[in-house]
Design a protein around this motif. Structure first.
Motif, PDB file in Angstrom:
ATOM      1  N   ALA A 244     -16.992  96.286 123.096  1.00  0.00           N
ATOM      2  CA  ALA A 244     -16.919  95.162 124.034  1.00  0.00           C
ATOM      3  C   ALA A 244     -18.088  95.167 125.009  1.00  0.00           C
ATOM      4  O   ALA A 244     -18.511  94.116 125.493  1.00  0.00           O
ATOM      5  CB  ALA A 244     -15.609  95.203 124.814  1.00  0.00           C
ATOM      6  N   SER A 245     -18.613  96.334 125.321  1.00  0.00           N
ATOM      7  CA  SER A 245     -19.681  96.450 126.327  1.00  0.00           C
ATOM      8  C   SER A 245     -21.060  96.644 125.701  1.00  0.00           C
ATOM      9  O   SER A 245     -22.069  96.539 126.390  1.00  0.00           O
ATOM     10  CB  SER A 245     -19.402  97.639 127.260  1.00  0.00           C
ATOM     11  N   GLY A 246     -21.085  96.942 124.415  1.00  0.00           N
ATOM     12  CA  GLY A 246     -22.367  97.251 123.773  1.00  0.00           C
ATOM     13  C   GLY A 246     -22.891  98.637 124.110  1.00  0.00           C
ATOM     14  O   GLY A 246     -23.998  98.994 123.704  1.00  0.00           O
ATOM     15  N   ALA A 247     -22.127  99.427 124.860  1.00  0.00           N
ATOM     16  CA  ALA A 247     -22.597 100.763 125.261  1.00  0.00           C
ATOM     17  C   ALA A 247     -22.515 101.739 124.084  1.00  0.00           C
ATOM     18  O   ALA A 247     -21.571 101.697 123.297  1.00  0.00           O
ATOM     19  CB  ALA A 247     -21.754 101.284 126.417  1.00  0.00           C
TER      20      ALA A 247
ATOM     21  N   ASP B 281     -12.332  92.825 120.348  1.00  0.00           N
ATOM     22  CA  ASP B 281     -12.811  94.049 121.009  1.00  0.00           C
ATOM     23  C   ASP B 281     -12.713  93.909 122.526  1.00  0.00           C
ATOM     24  O   ASP B 281     -12.279  94.837 123.226  1.00  0.00           O
ATOM     25  CB  ASP B 281     -14.269  94.342 120.633  1.00  0.00           C
ATOM     26  N   GLU B 282     -13.136  92.751 123.022  1.00  0.00           N
ATOM     27  CA  GLU B 282     -13.098  92.513 124.470  1.00  0.00           C
ATOM     28  C   GLU B 282     -11.659  92.448 124.974  1.00  0.00           C
ATOM     29  O   GLU B 282     -11.350  92.925 126.076  1.00  0.00           O
ATOM     30  CB  GLU B 282     -13.872  91.231 124.796  1.00  0.00           C
ATOM     31  N   ALA B 283     -10.777  91.881 124.158  1.00  0.00           N
ATOM     32  CA  ALA B 283      -9.354  91.831 124.534  1.00  0.00           C
ATOM     33  C   ALA B 283      -8.769  93.237 124.570  1.00  0.00           C
ATOM     34  O   ALA B 283      -8.056  93.611 125.510  1.00  0.00           O
ATOM     35  CB  ALA B 283      -8.591  90.963 123.536  1.00  0.00           C
ATOM     36  N   ASN B 284      -9.067  94.035 123.565  1.00  0.00           N
ATOM     37  CA  ASN B 284      -8.496  95.380 123.513  1.00  0.00           C
ATOM     38  C   ASN B 284      -9.054  96.279 124.605  1.00  0.00           C
ATOM     39  O   ASN B 284      -8.338  97.107 125.165  1.00  0.00           O
ATOM     40  CB  ASN B 284      -8.750  96.005 122.136  1.00  0.00           C
ATOM     41  N   ALA B 285     -10.334  96.100 124.925  1.00  0.00           N
ATOM     42  CA  ALA B 285     -10.955  96.929 125.961  1.00  0.00           C
ATOM     43  C   ALA B 285     -10.437  96.572 127.352  1.00  0.00           C
ATOM     44  O   ALA B 285     -10.387  97.425 128.239  1.00  0.00           O
ATOM     45  CB  ALA B 285     -12.475  96.773 125.915  1.00  0.00           C
ATOM     46  N   SER B 286     -10.044  95.325 127.539  1.00  0.00           N
ATOM     47  CA  SER B 286      -9.624  94.864 128.880  1.00  0.00           C
ATOM     48  C   SER B 286      -8.112  94.745 129.001  1.00  0.00           C
ATOM     49  O   SER B 286      -7.599  94.579 130.111  1.00  0.00           O
ATOM     50  CB  SER B 286     -10.255  93.501 129.177  1.00  0.00           C
ATOM     51  N   GLY B 287      -7.425  94.798 127.886  1.00  0.00           N
ATOM     52  CA  GLY B 287      -5.976  94.594 127.911  1.00  0.00           C
ATOM     53  C   GLY B 287      -5.581  93.133 128.079  1.00  0.00           C
ATOM     54  O   GLY B 287      -4.400  92.818 128.200  1.00  0.00           O
TER      55      GLY B 287
END
Lengths: 189, 189
Positions: free
Chosen positions: A176-179, B172-178
């Motif tokens: 999600a962050s590209g890190a 991915d962004e949903a899973n990383a942020s909840g």
């Protein structure tokens, strides 16, 4: 600027001594494949299969040395694939978490707890924490830059004289962050 | 407070009219299964398979109506599974992106470009954008709260009189942020 290197944790498992023996045989000792950033910790040569109600992963890396309690750390994406619904937890805090079936070459076990999504955290050596005025278990905001840049809130500080400075995020957070492992992140406050 | 609902986009594909015919047969028209948040857009009953060098997804949902150019939107996690390395792009900006093999019930095609990881973005109706002083293509910072709370940077504003207010992030962004579809996020600046 308080900069910390990022380490991306893929799914992995910690095993108790008892479970190592149940899965690999009596008296079995894990073989070190690669040292990790935290002193004394290593990726083992051995892997196990973990089997959920919806799916399985055939080769989950074991991290050594043996721990007091077995703990499987997965991303939320992995959890959906397995069909398990673990909470976000700090490592070691497994009360009330779901279990799973684990299969090794010499046997299989069913743990009744121990599956977690690891809460993102930073390992600080005591000297780093003192220098920056950071307390153990403090909640931090940490920025990762770049095209998918973001600020992670609720990053847990873990301070110990045996730790090396490293921020651990999981694969969902990395994607999600590209890190990537080795990138630098900045502690904002 | 500038609050916007979150919509989580799973992997999906937009197809050109020509590719719909190549995959489903001459004169074929997509059947609407479910309307999406953006007026006129819909999830189709039909799916296709997409096949990369490392893996494949058997049932990728088609979003209609037909577009000028075929575009597959995947998460970074999906991209690793397929064995493709797409850039993060705004929808429609597919020059220089990788292609992939797509299989339908009546035929298969190999596109030479069109695979992207969608840049997170917010759709604004013109009236929302005016009210909040937001310009088309402006880059925003947007906060999602909760135990995995974070601030997304580089969220692209997309303003049009046909759009409904909605922030689109990938899995991915949903899973990383909840964050889940229907949760509210806050535009910080």
């Amino acid at each position: 600027m308080k900069q910390v290197p990022v380490g991306v944790s893929a799914r992995h498992i910690h095993l108790s001594k008892e479970h190592i023996e149940a899965l690999f045989g009596k008296g079995y000792e894990l073989k070190e494949m690669k040292a990790l950033s935290q002193p004394g910790q290593f990726a083992a040569e051995e892997t196990v299969a973990v089997i959920g109600t919806k799916g399985k992963f055939d080769k989950v890396r074991i991290l050594g040395p043996a721990r007091g309690a077995t703990q499987l750390e997965v991303s939320r994406t992995d959890a959906f694939a397995l069909g398990v619904n673990p909470p976000v937890r700090e490592s070691g805090n497994i009360e009330g978490t779901p279990g799973i079936k684990i299969v090794g070459p010499a046997g299989e076990i069913e743990i009744d707890k121990g599956v977690i999504v690891a809460a993102r955290h930073i390992h600080f050596h005591t000297s780093d924490a003192e220098k920056w005025g950071i307390q153990n278990h403090q909640s931090l905001r940490v920025r990762v830059g770049g095209e998918r840049g973001l600020v992670f809130e609720n990053v847990v500080a873990r301070v110990h004289e045996t730790y090396a400075l490293d921020m651990h995020i999981d694969t969902d957070e990395a994607n999600a962050s590209g890190a990537k492992t080795g990138d630098m992140a900045e502690i904002l406050d």
